[in-house]
Structures are given as structure tokens and as C-alpha cells.
Motif scaffolding. Structure first.
Motif, PDB file in Angstrom:
ATOM      1  N   LEU A 102     -38.252   5.195  50.755  1.00 23.73           N
ATOM      2  CA  LEU A 102     -38.403   6.524  50.409  1.00 23.73           C
ATOM      3  C   LEU A 102     -38.881   6.016  49.211  1.00 23.73           C
ATOM      4  O   LEU A 102     -39.690   7.465  48.867  1.00 23.73           O
ATOM      5  CB  LEU A 102     -36.384   5.763  50.011  1.00 23.73           C
ATOM      6  CG  LEU A 102     -35.828   5.736  51.823  1.00 23.73           C
ATOM      7  CD1 LEU A 102     -34.242   5.876  50.633  1.00 23.73           C
ATOM      8  CD2 LEU A 102     -35.655   7.783  51.537  1.00 23.73           C
ATOM      9  N   VAL A 103     -39.631   5.203  48.565  1.00 20.70           N
ATOM     10  CA  VAL A 103     -40.254   4.938  47.345  1.00 20.70           C
ATOM     11  C   VAL A 103     -41.613   5.192  47.900  1.00 20.70           C
ATOM     12  O   VAL A 103     -41.997   6.091  47.243  1.00 20.70           O
ATOM     13  CB  VAL A 103     -40.319   3.332  47.179  1.00 20.70           C
ATOM     14  CG1 VAL A 103     -40.754   3.289  45.460  1.00 20.70           C
ATOM     15  CG2 VAL A 103     -38.459   2.822  46.622  1.00 20.70           C
ATOM     16  N   MET A 148     -42.716   7.266  49.953  1.00 23.84           N
ATOM     17  CA  MET A 148     -42.727   8.808  49.849  1.00 23.84           C
ATOM     18  C   MET A 148     -42.691   9.721  48.514  1.00 23.84           C
ATOM     19  O   MET A 148     -43.091  10.262  48.301  1.00 23.84           O
ATOM     20  CB  MET A 148     -41.230   9.489  50.572  1.00 23.84           C
ATOM     21  CG  MET A 148     -41.100   9.305  52.166  1.00 23.84           C
ATOM     22  SD  MET A 148     -42.759   9.553  52.884  1.00 23.84           S
ATOM     23  CE  MET A 148     -43.700   8.917  54.330  1.00 23.84           C
ATOM     24  N   GLY A 149     -41.892   8.850  47.586  1.00 25.16           N
ATOM     25  CA  GLY A 149     -42.145   9.643  46.972  1.00 25.16           C
ATOM     26  C   GLY A 149     -42.616   9.752  45.588  1.00 25.16           C
ATOM     27  O   GLY A 149     -43.564   9.916  45.045  1.00 25.16           O
ATOM     28  N   LEU A 150     -43.115   8.327  46.515  1.00 24.99           N
ATOM     29  CA  LEU A 150     -44.837   8.113  45.148  1.00 24.99           C
ATOM     30  C   LEU A 150     -46.238   8.855  45.394  1.00 24.99           C
ATOM     31  O   LEU A 150     -46.584   9.923  45.054  1.00 24.99           O
ATOM     32  CB  LEU A 150     -45.495   6.816  44.965  1.00 24.99           C
ATOM     33  CG  LEU A 150     -44.278   5.239  43.969  1.00 24.99           C
ATOM     34  CD1 LEU A 150     -45.405   3.931  44.567  1.00 24.99           C
ATOM     35  CD2 LEU A 150     -44.638   5.344  42.884  1.00 24.99           C
ATOM     36  N   LEU A 185     -45.312  11.910  46.553  1.00 23.53           N
ATOM     37  CA  LEU A 185     -45.512  13.225  46.939  1.00 23.53           C
ATOM     38  C   LEU A 185     -45.707  13.686  44.978  1.00 23.53           C
ATOM     39  O   LEU A 185     -46.594  14.493  44.966  1.00 23.53           O
ATOM     40  CB  LEU A 185     -43.636  13.953  46.596  1.00 23.53           C
ATOM     41  CG  LEU A 185     -43.569  14.537  46.155  1.00 23.53           C
ATOM     42  CD1 LEU A 185     -43.778  15.642  47.047  1.00 23.53           C
ATOM     43  CD2 LEU A 185     -41.932  15.266  46.341  1.00 23.53           C
ATOM     44  N   GLY A 219     -39.184  14.131  43.937  1.00 24.57           N
ATOM     45  CA  GLY A 219     -40.341  12.679  44.347  1.00 24.57           C
ATOM     46  C   GLY A 219     -39.391  11.729  43.357  1.00 24.57           C
ATOM     47  O   GLY A 219     -39.564  10.775  44.195  1.00 24.57           O
ATOM     48  N   VAL A 220     -39.440  11.861  42.366  1.00 23.71           N
ATOM     49  CA  VAL A 220     -38.399  10.901  41.188  1.00 23.71           C
ATOM     50  C   VAL A 220     -37.042  10.703  42.519  1.00 23.71           C
ATOM     51  O   VAL A 220     -36.650   9.753  42.830  1.00 23.71           O
ATOM     52  CB  VAL A 220     -37.954  11.643  40.096  1.00 23.71           C
ATOM     53  CG1 VAL A 220     -37.704  10.255  39.894  1.00 23.71           C
ATOM     54  CG2 VAL A 220     -39.336  11.404  39.468  1.00 23.71           C
ATOM     55  N   PHE A 272     -36.712  11.272  45.470  1.00 24.13           N
ATOM     56  CA  PHE A 272     -36.896  10.002  46.425  1.00 24.13           C
ATOM     57  C   PHE A 272     -37.378   8.341  45.573  1.00 24.13           C
ATOM     58  O   PHE A 272     -36.496   7.237  46.582  1.00 24.13           O
ATOM     59  CB  PHE A 272     -38.462  10.313  47.098  1.00 24.13           C
ATOM     60  CG  PHE A 272     -38.263  10.903  48.139  1.00 24.13           C
ATOM     61  CD1 PHE A 272     -38.062  10.546  49.292  1.00 24.13           C
ATOM     62  CD2 PHE A 272     -38.328  12.794  48.412  1.00 24.13           C
ATOM     63  CE1 PHE A 272     -37.798  11.563  50.447  1.00 24.13           C
ATOM     64  CE2 PHE A 272     -37.897  13.013  49.688  1.00 24.13           C
ATOM     65  CZ  PHE A 272     -37.590  12.569  50.960  1.00 24.13           C
ATOM     66  N   PHE A 273     -38.089   8.423  45.388  1.00 30.71           N
ATOM     67  CA  PHE A 273     -38.691   6.700  44.570  1.00 30.71           C
ATOM     68  C   PHE A 273     -36.938   6.367  43.953  1.00 30.71           C
ATOM     69  O   PHE A 273     -36.967   5.167  44.605  1.00 30.71           O
ATOM     70  CB  PHE A 273     -39.706   6.985  42.948  1.00 30.71           C
ATOM     71  CG  PHE A 273     -39.765   6.083  42.777  1.00 30.71           C
ATOM     72  CD1 PHE A 273     -40.917   5.478  43.009  1.00 30.71           C
ATOM     73  CD2 PHE A 273     -39.525   5.578  41.409  1.00 30.71           C
ATOM     74  CE1 PHE A 273     -41.186   4.765  42.525  1.00 30.71           C
ATOM     75  CE2 PHE A 273     -39.685   4.364  40.840  1.00 30.71           C
ATOM     76  CZ  PHE A 273     -40.898   3.727  41.047  1.00 30.71           C
ATOM     77  N   GLY A 332     -35.068   5.129  46.839  1.00 27.88           N
ATOM     78  CA  GLY A 332     -35.481   3.837  47.868  1.00 27.88           C
ATOM     79  C   GLY A 332     -35.471   2.519  46.948  1.00 27.88           C
ATOM     80  O   GLY A 332     -34.909   1.322  47.207  1.00 27.88           O
ATOM     81  N   LEU A 333     -36.061   3.086  45.895  1.00 28.76           N
ATOM     82  CA  LEU A 333     -35.075   1.460  44.566  1.00 28.76           C
ATOM     83  C   LEU A 333     -33.815   1.042  44.817  1.00 28.76           C
ATOM     84  O   LEU A 333     -33.818  -0.390  44.690  1.00 28.76           O
ATOM     85  CB  LEU A 333     -35.851   2.288  43.104  1.00 28.76           C
ATOM     86  CG  LEU A 333     -36.477   0.899  42.093  1.00 28.76           C
ATOM     87  CD1 LEU A 333     -37.317   0.405  42.438  1.00 28.76           C
ATOM     88  CD2 LEU A 333     -36.329   1.629  40.816  1.00 28.76           C
TER      89      LEU A 333
END
Lengths: 437, 337
Positions: A414-415, A417-419, A421, B120-121, B123-124, B127-128
Motif C-alpha cells: 500500500l505504501v 502504491m501511494g508513493l 501515485l 496517494g496520501v 494509500f501511503f 500502508g504505514l
């Protein structure tokens, strides 16, 4: 390096990655990922039609994919005649009552003009209340009758018992119908409200699928849907197949599952080829130019006599139909319908990452994005576990910290994917394969 | 008469008390989302994760305090840990603003771009959070469990029905009231608060009057982080802390903010209670209440439920969609940018 060459190189890299997976794990896992990649690519093609061509934000991808899955159940699972006799008429009556309520609501709102809003709101609420309880009068007994029929195995109405390939068209049609209704009421909203509204609607759809057991078996899942391709068991018993396995020098059992996945892959490839051909033709046609004109300057397009509302509705329906088709394909490949599996993070936002990273407005870009992102999504889990196991090796085999880190390594995807994007949006907002201007 | 009282107690116990607590949590969450919308003009999809992040920090600090033996019994230790959670969440929002959003502000990007970036934030952060604390349920509540238990209430009143009020529900209500008073005092009375309101009403005019936009944005993020952390922690105290839940809470929070008019703080509070009471009231089974109120021969045999309990979250989605379709500016009118 010309852009065409670069695109070919990107796709070649993608297939190298898949081949690498085949080399490291097995052909079986690589083909499974490839098939999922193909389905994801189709989903992102659908979103690209809406967002890339016309700038419409659809965060209801999950809902349309789930509708495709439901279509697979409706078309392919065998009908439960007992349930139909027990509650079919009741359900039909409830449906008629529901339609009558909608018609009456529309009529009442038309009949009472906008000049006395209080009375209008009151009358609308009254009609809806009467209709709701009227529908429930038929609906409740019918539902309990249907769900009482052999609940462990069926407990639902079942489907039509037709070949499952028909459900791909069915899924597209079902999603298109839903998109027509949703588009009619929601497309007038401004961008972020449209996003929130479609997200909300897709959540409502999936909630219904999870809880209306008479229709979809809810969280009990529909398993054992028929296949469009042969079963491994039959293959292992067939003489021609045993000979073929001997010729490619592989154990029969392994080759059977690979062969099945290849059959699926072939079917998916046909679909994606047809879709790409249609999408590319559409993009180059006058219609496609109209789309881009509307996207880039709505006011000017309106002034030139284009009916922006209709164009938006058309695009919304088209894109949703493609997503519904992909949803039906996914359920077909899984052989089961699991409403609990539909999460917005995986089925809406991940698809959006694919479209944006691939290049919004470019069909090949969307396909590449679908492949790449899904590949990383699938591979991030084993890779993350492997990486953290090596990084924490010095902590000793039974350190609680190491245990915790390796247990949760899969969350790192997930991290990532976020990064990804964020980086794409910042440094390559047009994606890997930008739109051709 | 006794029957009527009994029916009232049942309603209070199963609808009014839980919905009030839930409404406070939603209102605080919606206030944060609405503030970000009013100042930065985009729908922040990472707001649910921000709540989760702040709550997670609070949970971690709470555990540290508990193992050190520090407590403020009978109150929950989490209240002591809250400020640290708030500081951490504010640091997170300011960091994302510096690294992510500020660039797009300078580019004067469309709000759609901001929205996609906020995904995006999201998702980040998701996950964190799951990486740090794991995806499972975490319990961190301590202190007194009940203000009054059902048994005590029955003994005290002599009624058949009990009324239980959990400590976490009282803490939620009191904390929410304090937060709202502080926030409105800040917005109405202080210079910074006034400049934030001016900025939200008319950006160009505010800039002309010499208001520093970066300062306004910084304050908006800090306040949003504080409100989100408090909301998330209170939700966790009341039920339990689970990273996954906050993604489900994002839409109810948007619903609350939009019902009241996105960008309108008072509306967000009202919206929170509207959504919470609808969710609880629509999915509650009124059978018990009716058996007290009507003669025995009329007693209902069904559950007398408008929608089954599984549709609890769906109620807020339905409210959200209906408000967006009928009156997108909300019932109290919000910003119509």
C-alpha cells in the motif's frame, strides 16, 4: 529514442518481468498473474474511457465490477426451481410495487409544481413511505421462503443456467444499465462531488450484494460456477492431453493447470484485442476529437453546438460497461462470486493508480498501467516478506520485532502504491505513455 | 405510565445514548474534513486515514504509559496520550503538505488533481499504519467501564428495563463539547481564526488584505489533525481500534460534512448527528418499544425494523447520495465553489 520505440520497450520490459516471475516461481503463478493483468488492463481501459477521454471521475469502479460478477451468477448458476415456486411470485410482486413507487413518486413530483415545495416534499415522502411498506409486505415473506430452501447449498433464486461466456455480455449490459441510471442523476455534479457520489453508490451496490442472500447468497458466496474452459480433472484423463504433456516434457498434473490458465489467457486476449481496436478507432474518429474538445473546454464545445450532457452520459455508460465486462471475466476465472472481496482500495483506487501511472487518455498506456501496477501489487507481498526477513536477520529467529515486521510486510505494498501515485502525479503527470497530442 | 417509562428507557439505551456518542465522533471527523475543504478547497480522501494515524499514535503512547504505570483513573489513560497523538498527526499533515500539496498550490492545480493526490496520501498512510500496528483489532481502553450499569439503573428506579451508560460515551460527549467550544472561540475571536474565515469566504480579498495564505493553510492542517486524532481516538475508545474501520468511516464523515454543507463548520456538527441518528434509528428493531406501548393483542411478531442491521453504513451512503442529488450545497448551505 522515439516514443514508439520507448513504448515497445516498456511492454517488452513488462513481459520480461512476467518471465522473471515464471523463472523464479513457476509458469503457473506467472500465467495466473498474467490473466489478472489482462483483466486489470480491461478495467483501466474502462476508467480511461471515462477519465482520459472525457474527464469524468468515476470512483464507482468497484460497484460496476461487482455488477459484472453478479451477472456471472445470474447467467451461469443453475436455477433453483423450488425457491422460485416458494417465493418467486412474492419477489416479482415486490419488484412491481417498487417500480410503481418510483413511477408514482415521479408523477407526484411532476403534478405538484415547484411553487409549493413544502407540500411537494410531504407528498413525495408519503408516496415513498407507502411504497416502501407496500413492497416490504410482499418482499419479507418471499425472502424468508426463498432463503429457507436448502440454505446450506442454495437458499437463493439461482440464475439462468446458461453458458458463462454469455455473462460477459450480460455483465457489460448490467453495468451499462446501472451507469445509465446513475449518470442520469449524478453527472450534473461537479468533479469531487461526482467522485464522492459514485463511491457512495458503489458501496450501496456492494452492501446489497453482501446482504440480499435470496439474490446472491450474500457472504455465503456462490461457488462452483461453470467454466468456459475444460477442467483439470477431465484433461488428466484425456489421452490426447497426456500425449501433449509428454511432448512438452512436463508432469500431466502441472501441465493441466497451465493449460487451463492458457485457455483463459487466450479468451482474455481476444477480448482485450477487440476492445483496444475499438477504443483506438474511437479515439481517432471525429467522435474521439469531440470527446477531447469537451474535456478540454466544455464551454467552447457547448457553444459549438455539442450536447455535452449527452456526450458525458454516453461515455459514462461505455466505460462502465467495459468495467462490468472485466468484472464478469474476473468472476468467471475465479469460478466463484464473493461479495466480501469487493473493497474500494483494491477495486476502485488501485485501478485509478493504473490509469494515471499508465497515462490517462492513452489506451496503450492504460493497458501498460494495468499490467505493471497489478504485477507489483501481486509481487510486493512475497518481495516485502523476503526483504524484511533479510533485513531483520540479525535480530535472531525469535525476536518479537522481527516477527511483527515480517507479519506485516505485505502492508508495504500500500505504501509503495501511494508513493508511486504521488511520484507519477508530481514528475510525470501524463503517465508512462502520455496521450498523443 | 410505567410502560411508557420503560419504552423511553429502551429508546434511550439503544438509540439516544449510542447515537449521541457516534454523532460526536462523526461531527469531530467531519469538522476536520470541512476545514480542509474550506481552506484548501478539495475533498481530502486521506482524512479517514488521518484519523486512524492519530488514533494509532495515541494507542501506542497509551500502551507506553500503561506499562510505565501512569494512569489518570477513573479516566482512560488515552486522554493523557492524546496531546502526543495530536502532535504526531499534525507533524504528518504538515509534512505531507510541504512534500505534496504545496507544489500543487503553487501550480494552482485543479481541485481534481488535489483529490487524486490525496488518494496517494491515503494509500501511503494506510500502508504505514497497518505496517506499524498490524491490521488487527487493538484494545487500549482502561479506567472505569461504566458510569451506570443496567443493573444499577434497574435497582435505582425499579423499572424493568435497564439503562447503561459507558464511561467512553460520557468522555466522548464532554471532549466533543470542549473541542467545539474551543474551535468556535478560535474561529470567532482570534485574529488567525478570523483570517481563516476570511480566506475561506473570499481568497482574493483575503490576500489583498495582507493575510498570509501559507500560515492559514498551516493552521488548517494542524486543527484538522487535532480534530481527526480526537475523533479517531474517541471512536477507538468507544468501540475498538481497528485500522480497517477508518476506510469505512470516510464516507459517513463525508456524508456528515456534505449534509451540513461542505466547508461549513456548524453544518458539519449538525450533519454528524443527523447521520448518526439516522444510522442507528433506521436499523434499530422497535419490537421491544412497541410491546410496552401497545396492548398485548397488538404486539408485533416481526422485528419492526426499517432496514436490517447490516445496512447500518449503507444508511449514511444513502443520505450522502440523496443530499448530493437533491441539494449538493447541503441543507445549511456550504461553499459553492
Amino acid at each position: 529514442m522515439s516514443s514508439a520505440l520507448r513504448n515497445v520497450a516498456l511492454f517488452a520490459l513488462m513481459f520480461l518481468l512476467l518471465a522473471g516471475d515464471a523463472y523464479l516461481h513457476s509458469w503457473n503463478s506467472a500465467l495466473y498473474i498474467l490473466n489478472l493483468c489482462l483483466i486489470s488492463a480491461i478495467m483501466s481501459l474502462g476508467v480511461n474511457i471515462q477519465w482520459g477521454y472525457a474527464g469524468l471521475i468515476n470512483f464507482g469502479v468497484m460497484g460496476f465490477a461487482a455488477l459484472g460478477g453478479v451477472a456471472a451468477v445470474f447467467v451461469a448458476s443453475s436455477p433453483v426451481m423450488e425457491a422460485w415456486t416458494a417465493g418467486g411470485t412474492g419477489i416479482l410482486f415486490a419488484g412491481v410495487a417498487l417500480l410503481a413507487t418510483i413511477a408514482a413518486t415521479v408523477y407526484v413530483r411532476k403534478a405538484i409544481g415547484r411553487d409549493n415545495p413544502r407540500f411537494r416534499a410531504f407528498a413525495t415522502a408519503l408516496v415513498i413511505a407507502i411504497g416502501y411498506f407496500g413492497s416490504r409486505y410482499f418482499y419479507d415473506p418471499a425472502v424468508s421462503a426463498i432463503e429457507a430452501v436448502n440454505p446450506s447449498a442454495t437458499g437463493y433464486l439461482g440464475g439462468l443456467g446458461m453458458p458463462i461466456l454469455f455473462s460477459w455480455i450480460g455483465g457489460a449490459l448490467l453495468a451499462a444499465g446501472a451507469a445509465w441510471v446513475i449518470g442520469k442523476v449524478a453527472l450534473g455534479l461537479r468533479e469531487d462531488y461526482l467522485a464522492i457520489a459514485t463511491l457512495g453508490i458503489s458501496e450501496i451496490l456492494v452492501t446489497i450484494m453482501r446482504n440480499e442472500d435470496w439474490l446472491t447468497r450474500g457472504v455465503k458466496n456462490v461457488v462452483g460456477l461453470p467454466r468456459p474452459v475444460p477442467y483439470e480433472v477431465d484433461l488428466r484423463g484425456a489421452q490426447w492431453f497426456v500425449d501433449l504433456a509428454a511432448r512438452v516434457n512436463m508432469p500431466v498434473a502441472d501441465f493441466a493447470s497451465i493449460f487451463v490458465k492458457l485457455c483463459y489467457g487466450g479468451l482474455f486476449l481476444v477480448v482485450i484485442a477487440v476492445l483496444l481496436l475499438l477504443a483506438e478507432t474511437a479515439l481517432k474518429s471525429p467522435w474521439g476529437r469531440t470527446m477531447r474538445a469537451v474535456r478540454d473546454n466544455e464551454v467552447a464545445a457547448e457553444a459549438m453546438g455539442k450536447d455535452v450532457k449527452r456526450i458525458h452520459l454516453k461515455v459514462f455508460i461505455l466505460g462502465s460497461a467495459v468495467i462490468g465486462l472485466a468484472g464478469a471475466m474476473l468472476t468467471t476465472m475465479d469460478g466463484q462470486f464473493t461479495p466480501g472481496a469487493y473493497q474500494p482500495l483494491r477495486f476502485t483506487f488501485l485501478i485509478w493508480v493504473m490509469v494515471i501511472a499508465g497515462g490517462s487518455g492513452n489506451n496503450w498506456g492504460s493497458v501498460l498501467g494495468g499490467f505493471l501496477i497489478l504485477f507489483f501489487w501481486m509481487e510486493a507481498e512475497p518481495f516485502g516478506v523476503w526483504l524484511l526477513e533479510h533485513l531483520t536477520a540479525h535480530l535472531g529467529p525469535d525476536s518479537p520485532l522481527r516477527q511483527h515486521l515480517t507479519d506485516n510486510a505485505q502492508q508495504m505494498r500500500l505504501v509503495m502504491m501511494g508513493l508511486l501515485l504521488l511520484l507519477v502525479m508530481r514528475f510525470r503527470p501524463n503517465g508512462l505513455i502520455p496521450e498523443r497530442r | 405510565m410505567e410502560n411508557v417509562l420503560n419504552a423511553l428507557v429502551v429508546l434511550t439505551n439503544y438509540i439516544i445514548v449510542p447515537a449521541t456518542a457516534y454523532g460526536c465522533q462523526l461531527a469531530l471527523g467531519a469538522l476536520g474534513a470541512t476545514l480542509v475543504f474550506a481552506i484548501l478547497r478539495f475533498s481530502n480522501f486521506a482524512h479517514g486515514e488521518l484519523m486512524s494515524f492519530g488514533a494509532m499514535l495515541t494507542v501506542l503512547v497509551t500502551w507506553a504509559l500503561q506499562s510505565a504505570g501512569i494512569s489518570i483513573a477513573p479516566l482512560a489513560t488515552a486522554l493523557l496520550a492524546l496531546p502526543i497523538g495530536i502532535i504526531g498527526a499534525a507533524a504528518m499533515t504538515l509534512a505531507t503538505d510541504r512534500l505534496v500539496y504545496r507544489y500543487y498550490r503553487r501550480q494552482r492545480s485543479h481541485n481534481v488533481i488535489f483529490m487524486i493526490v490525496s488518494i496517494g496520501v491515503m494509500f501511503f498512510m494506510a500502508g504505514l499504519i497497518r505496517f506499524i500496528i498490524g491490521p488487527d483489532d487493538q484494545n487500549f481502553a482502561d479506567g472505569a467501564r461504566f458510569l451506570i450499569t443496567a443493573g444499577e439503573f434497574k435497582a435505582w428506579t425499579g423499572l424493568q428495563e435497564g439503562l447503561a451508560i459507558r464511561a467512553s460515551q460520557v468522555i466522548t460527549l464532554v471532549t466533543a463539547i470542549i473541542c467545539v467550544i474551543l474551535l468556535f472561540w478560535f474561529l470567532e475571536r482570534t485574529r488567525t481564526g478570523k483570517s481563516m474565515r476570511a480566506f475561506s469566504d473570499n481568497e482574493d480579498l483575503a490576500l489583498l488584505s495582507g493575510i498570509n495564505p501559507e500560515r492559514v493553510v498551516t493552521f488548517a492542517w494542524i486543527i484538522a489533525a487535532a480534530l481527526a486524532t480526537i475523533a479517531g481516538t474517541l471512536y477507538g475508545l468507544d468501540k475498538s481500534y481497528k485500522p480497517f474501520v477508518f476506510q469505512q468511516l470516510l464516507l459517513p464523515i463525508f456524508a456528515a460534512a456534505i449534509v451540513g454543507g461542505f466547508g461549513n463548520p456548524l453544518g458539519a456538527i449538525a450533519g454528524g448527528f443527523i447521520v448518526a441518528f439516522s444510522e442507528v434509528a433506521v436499523t434499530y428493531s422497535y419490537k421491544k418499544v412497541l410491546t410496552y406501548l401497545v396492548p398485548e393483542s397488538w404486539a408485533p411478531d416481526g422485528l419492526v425494523q426499517l432496514l436490517s442491521t447490516e445496512y447500518k453504513f449503507a444508511v449514511s451512503f444513502i443520505i450522502l447520495v440523496l443530499v448530493l442529488l437533491i441539494k449538493p450545497s447541503g441543507i445549511f448551505g456550504g461553499r459553492s465553489s
